[in-house]
Design an enzyme around this catalytic site. Sequence first.
Site, PDB file in Angstrom:
ATOM      1  CB  CYS A  26      39.323  51.180  42.539  1.00  0.00           C
ATOM      2  SG  CYS A  26      37.683  50.941  43.254  1.00  0.00           S
ATOM      3  CG  HIS A  68      42.505  43.166  51.523  1.00  0.00           C
ATOM      4  ND1 HIS A  68      43.238  42.127  50.998  1.00  0.00           N
ATOM      5  CD2 HIS A  68      42.166  43.932  50.454  1.00  0.00           C
ATOM      6  CE1 HIS A  68      43.332  42.272  49.674  1.00  0.00           C
ATOM      7  NE2 HIS A  68      42.689  43.353  49.327  1.00  0.00           N
ATOM      8  NE  ARG A  88      43.461  37.281  44.740  1.00  0.00           N
ATOM      9  CZ  ARG A  88      42.431  38.106  44.964  1.00  0.00           C
ATOM     10  NH1 ARG A  88      41.595  38.400  43.984  1.00  0.00           N
ATOM     11  NH2 ARG A  88      42.236  38.622  46.143  1.00  0.00           N
ATOM     12  CG  ASP A  89      43.254  42.269  45.508  1.00  0.00           C
ATOM     13  OD1 ASP A  89      43.079  42.788  46.626  1.00  0.00           O
ATOM     14  OD2 ASP A  89      42.512  42.528  44.541  1.00  0.00           O
ATOM     15  CG  ASN A 110      45.308  45.762  46.435  1.00  0.00           C
ATOM     16  OD1 ASN A 110      44.701  45.293  47.380  1.00  0.00           O
ATOM     17  ND2 ASN A 110      45.217  45.277  45.206  1.00  0.00           N
ATOM     18  CG  HIS A 137      41.272  48.300  48.095  1.00  0.00           C
ATOM     19  ND1 HIS A 137      40.597  47.968  46.948  1.00  0.00           N
ATOM     20  CD2 HIS A 137      41.979  47.189  48.431  1.00  0.00           C
ATOM     21  CE1 HIS A 137      40.886  46.711  46.609  1.00  0.00           C
ATOM     22  NE2 HIS A 137      41.712  46.222  47.498  1.00  0.00           N
TER      23      HIS A 137
END
Lengths: 307, 342
Positions: free
Chosen positions: B279, B246, B54-55, B288, B248
């Site tokens: 990003c 979460h 997803r992300d 990520n 990055h």
Amino acid sequence: QVSSAAASGGYPKRVKVVEVGPRDGLQNEKNVVPTPVKISLINMLSETGLQVIEATSFVSPKWVPQMADHTEVMQGINKLPGISYPVLTPNLKGFQAAVAAGAKEVSIFGAASELFTKKNINCSIEESLERFEEVMKAAREGSIPVRGYVSCVLGCPYEGKISAAKVAEVSKKMYSMGCYEISLGDTIGVGTPGSMKEMLTAVMKEVPVGALAVHCHDTYGQALANILVALQMGVSVVDASVAGLGGCPYAQGASGNVATEDLVYMLNGLGIHTGVDLQKLMDTGTFICNALNRRTNSKVSQASCRL
Amino acid sequence: MGTVPSALKHCLSYQHLLKEQLWIAEPPAAAHPAQEPQASGLPEYIKIVEVGPRDGLQNEKVIVPTDIKIELINQLSKTGLPAIEVTSFVSSKWVPQMADHKEVMRGIERHPGVQYPVLTPNLQGFHSAIAAGATEVSVFGAASESFSKMNINCSIEESMEKFEEVTKSARNMNIPVRGYVSCALGCPYEGNVVPDKVAEVSKRLYSMGCYEISLGDTIGVGTPGSMKKMLEAVMKEIPLSALAVHCHDTYGQALANILTAIQMGVTVVDSSVAGLGGCPYAKGATGNVATEDVIYMLNGLGINTGVNLYAVMEAGNFICTALNKKTNSKVAQASFSTGTIN
């Protein structure tokens, strides 16, 4: 305990960053860099606030062509007051050439792995340190400080796992020989905060933490996490390479040295003083990457749109 | 360091060691996920929430065909990952990559013991997700008003009202809801974000029924310093066991930040296979953190995740080949000379 140190916010107030880009970095870059570019690189680094910049290596050009111009580089750079420009010296001959060229500090290198030492310089660890005794003696006589490197502290490309006790033994030997500082190198970057902690616990029994440095490679992306743990345990000297120069000779295409920019970014965020101007450092990284026609390995630089 | 030319000849022996998975160690003997601290003070078990499909994919330029997405998720289901964020029930107008959300949801294998949450921005998306078979959903708030406005065109308060509708419906249907808080360590528009604001938004989401709050360093600017301050503020309002990070890796700080969080007792970490997802705020920069690199670190710390690192690397290899891109995982790069499995 690592976690209680973190909980109490136990970090050093200051960290000395040892910039190894011009030597360790360039040595592991494919393209041979012209002497004037090397000199400009070091001169730019001298303007960033870095206190220690490893300038070159007095090894035979037959072995390391990239460092063939060691005398010209040493004589060509601006040596700013308050900044140290150590050079690698593999033996007495190299030491003498270094001093003749103006070096005021040198480094010697051992390894925590017998097989690595054999494959690298064709002798045992014990024999390699005996060879360095000559250098130590001459350095003592000339009042030249000597830094000791220990390679493979968290793993070896030939032996695999390395015992923490062995690292402690070699570090202790080099420290007793007269090295003022021991830089513990995760040569292939396989270490994690777990193995870093175990290794440092053993070494700190033999060498005062004030004399220890960590030299982490980012080949497995673990460098900053490993450095964080080292800081939590009281280490306050960290090696790094501008733009993350220097790949890994053991894993084709993989990265090597941790990038100085990314290290300084983290230390700034922790409120730890380094004296380094991150912007000037990034500019220097941009310069050398352009000269090498390559992308930076520094994520901080990449994020700041300096591809 | 030192002279290494002779060592080059021995690359083969090194690759051989890697193939024996010397460095890609087996995870510590699996225990039930008890949360008692080890002797080191670190958790014994960390739950990894895989957000690649997803992300990760949402922030990849190339639109990925549905069958590739399904295959990726199926491969990830076999790695031991306990939670895989599958897709997002947002309007395809906004996020074309997620336009096939229904097909993906219906097409994937559902492995027992694995959660397959989906993003639902509002009640409509929620109903759509349930109809397609979703059994867990996520909502996402932000700790920055500017970011909330720019991203979903409403204030934080307005977004919370929308999420209340979702959590209310979800409660009635016994559907767990996970809450995300973006910009927990910095905002691309506002810059600094105050830890108390993160705590306030987190508390709001937790009180409305989210079982877990994932704190996102959306632009990766955080450091162990800011992570610690932020978590200290949030931990005053939310139980530790309900927190996730979460991170990055845009500034290379992700693993150091995750380590800091773990040292403070956080036991849930989001990551993305192969570090999928750039990003959107820094062109060319990464996003990520790579699941492989996280697991490598956790294995080295003796922390159990239940995940087979090699299997994740294979899934990473699959999706990178499909996307025709190099992996962002350093562990994968180091293990395979071309960054792909030969």
